[in-house]
Scaffold this active site. Sequence first.
Site, PDB file in Angstrom:
ATOM      1  N   ALA A 189       0.821  -1.216   0.000  1.00 28.39           N
ATOM      2  CA  ALA A 189       0.000   0.000   0.000  1.00 28.39           C
ATOM      3  C   ALA A 189       0.853   1.264   0.000  1.00 28.39           C
ATOM      4  O   ALA A 189       0.470   2.273  -0.595  1.00 28.39           O
ATOM      5  CB  ALA A 189      -0.951  -0.009   1.191  1.00 28.39           C
ATOM      6  N   THR A 190       2.017   1.230   0.639  1.00 22.59           N
ATOM      7  CA  THR A 190       2.855   2.435   0.657  1.00 22.59           C
ATOM      8  C   THR A 190       3.214   2.843  -0.770  1.00 22.59           C
ATOM      9  O   THR A 190       3.105   4.020  -1.143  1.00 22.59           O
ATOM     10  CB  THR A 190       4.132   2.194   1.489  1.00 22.59           C
ATOM     11  N   ASN A 233      -6.143   3.172  10.537  1.00 21.09           N
ATOM     12  CA  ASN A 233      -5.369   2.046  11.062  1.00 21.09           C
ATOM     13  C   ASN A 233      -5.118   2.116  12.560  1.00 21.09           C
ATOM     14  O   ASN A 233      -4.729   1.132  13.172  1.00 21.09           O
ATOM     15  CB  ASN A 233      -4.024   1.933  10.323  1.00 21.09           C
ATOM     16  N   ALA A 275      -1.623  -6.686   0.655  1.00 16.87           N
ATOM     17  CA  ALA A 275      -1.968  -8.106   0.853  1.00 16.87           C
ATOM     18  C   ALA A 275      -1.780  -8.577   2.290  1.00 16.87           C
ATOM     19  O   ALA A 275      -2.538  -9.416   2.778  1.00 16.87           O
ATOM     20  CB  ALA A 275      -1.125  -8.975  -0.089  1.00 16.87           C
ATOM     21  N   THR A 280      10.010  -6.929 -13.177  1.00 20.38           N
ATOM     22  CA  THR A 280       9.457  -8.285 -13.264  1.00 20.38           C
ATOM     23  C   THR A 280       8.413  -8.506 -12.183  1.00 20.38           C
ATOM     24  O   THR A 280       8.664  -8.233 -11.007  1.00 20.38           O
ATOM     25  CB  THR A 280      10.593  -9.319 -13.124  1.00 20.38           C
ATOM     26  N   CYS A 323       2.956   1.479  13.513  1.00 17.56           N
ATOM     27  CA  CYS A 323       3.419   2.641  12.758  1.00 17.56           C
ATOM     28  C   CYS A 323       4.011   3.714  13.650  1.00 17.56           C
ATOM     29  O   CYS A 323       4.792   4.517  13.207  1.00 17.56           O
ATOM     30  CB  CYS A 323       2.264   3.221  11.950  1.00 17.56           C
TER      31      CYS A 323
HETATM   32  C1  LIG Z   1      -4.164   2.525   6.412  1.00 19.99           C
HETATM   33  C2  LIG Z   1      -2.825   2.030   5.914  1.00 19.99           C
HETATM   34  N1  LIG Z   1      -2.337   2.508   4.775  1.00 19.99           N
HETATM   35  C3  LIG Z   1      -1.160   2.096   4.287  1.00 19.99           C
HETATM   36  C4  LIG Z   1      -0.387   1.171   4.942  1.00 19.99           C
HETATM   37  C5  LIG Z   1       0.934   0.729   4.356  1.00 19.99           C
HETATM   38  O1  LIG Z   1       0.834  -0.584   3.862  1.00 19.99           O
HETATM   39  P1  LIG Z   1       2.089  -1.445   3.436  1.00 19.99           P
HETATM   40  O2  LIG Z   1       2.620  -2.076   4.667  1.00 19.99           O
HETATM   41  O3  LIG Z   1       1.556  -2.457   2.470  1.00 19.99           O
HETATM   42  O4  LIG Z   1       3.061  -0.535   2.774  1.00 19.99           O
HETATM   43  C6  LIG Z   1      -0.849   0.640   6.158  1.00 19.99           C
HETATM   44  C7  LIG Z   1      -0.027  -0.315   6.922  1.00 19.99           C
HETATM   45  O5  LIG Z   1       0.149  -0.199   8.104  1.00 19.99           O
HETATM   46  C8  LIG Z   1      -2.106   1.078   6.649  1.00 19.99           C
HETATM   47  O6  LIG Z   1      -2.596   0.606   7.793  1.00 19.99           O
END
Ligand SMILES: Cc1ncc(COP(=O)(O)O)c(C=O)c1O
Length: 411
Positions: A79-80, A161, A209, A248, A332
């Site tokens: 997600a980042t 989160n 994921a 890839t 976090c």
């Molecule tokens: C709301 C939210 N966004 C983004 C992320 C980042 O996800 P990733 O660990 O896949 O980079 C997190 C992970 O803690 C999250 O809770």
Amino acid sequence: MSAPAEVAVYLDHAATTPVDPAVAEAMAACLRDDGVFGNPASSGHAWGRAAAGRVERARAAVAALINAPVEGVHFTSGATESINTAILGVTRFAMARDRGGHVITGATEHSATLAACRRLEQEGAQVTYLAPDTDGRVTAEAVAAALRDDTVLVSLMHVNNETGVIQPIEAVGRHLRDHAAVFHVDAAQSAGLLPLDVAMGIDLLSLSAHKFYGPKGAGVLYVRQQPRLRLDPLFYGGEQEGGLRPGTVPVHQVVGMGEAAELVVRRQEADHAHLQALTIRLLDGLQALDGVIVNGTGPRCPHILNVSFVGVHGESLALALRGPGVSVGSACTSALATPSHVLRAMGVPDALALASFRFSPGRGTTGDDVDAVLNMAADALEQQRRRSTIWAAFRAGATIDSLYRGGTRVA
Ligand SMILES: Cc1ncc(COP(=O)(O)O)c(C=O)c1O
């Protein structure tokens, strides 16, 4: 649930979930030479074509999870990366063509969003950070009021989160229908627990994921295709993922994510009900301990409960819980001894924010696990509060405001 020796109860699923055994099996089958290990871009031979077939099946599974057309699903490292690609990519594309440079987001967003926005400010963009209500919600009306002619992007998370609070994504999507700004949703915490449908007016959507029993290092950025949304990639070097994410494709990661997506679609209702029951049990038990304040009273996703404890020192309570093996907290921010930016934005006094804990049960958590944590919390609170002048004052009738606002006392 098996766990490292020092961790008896894992209540940190919002930080990450264990990989489902079926997911691990599907991944392992994509690594060895007796499996599907080919490069999906090698369309000239059977190994490559077999890998491409598995990747496309995973794409379809993820598309079904968010009710999106498969062509919109782009694989990333998590997600980042998806969030950075969405926020930087859309805004840079617009700014380079003088089509505006204003972005709207929430003050309680994940650091990936906030840091990407800060980066954009250094590049000349303007960013409005919307404060939430005290219940943790950014309203659709606040988003509408912040819209300008030059707004190119609105980026909001679906579920916070740290608090589990659900943002009114659908209502925001409706407000944006008549505006040129595109709408990005960070759905890292809601995928698999709440219904997700890009038809809610969502142009871009980020997934991770490892939050839904898939592997770490795999994510998705959905990008609207009809009409096609243009954005700058972060990387250059190949045509994979439509050129938006060259490199890839890690077949085992993507196949694992696809398997996890298939499972979570089938299990969504059962998972939701299980977590709801556990969170209610946890909340009832905690409230019986008195002096427990829920952070985020808006509608919440059932896998996250954030509370502050009156009359305790956060670090001491953390030690008391983690010592016997309860994994709680916010991955976090827990490394930093500063109050969470999310709780601060919601108006939680610093001392209470520092005495806050995130409890995050998952599929494997049982009612017995919850009861064990409640017992540990009760013992730890009892010990700590014995010495607390704040607790004594609270018991004597002092209000939270008088005890915590404007002061620096902790326990
Ligand atoms: C709301 C939210 N966004 C983004 C992320 C980042 O996800 P990733 O660990 O896949 O980079 C997190 C992970 O803690 C999250 O809770």
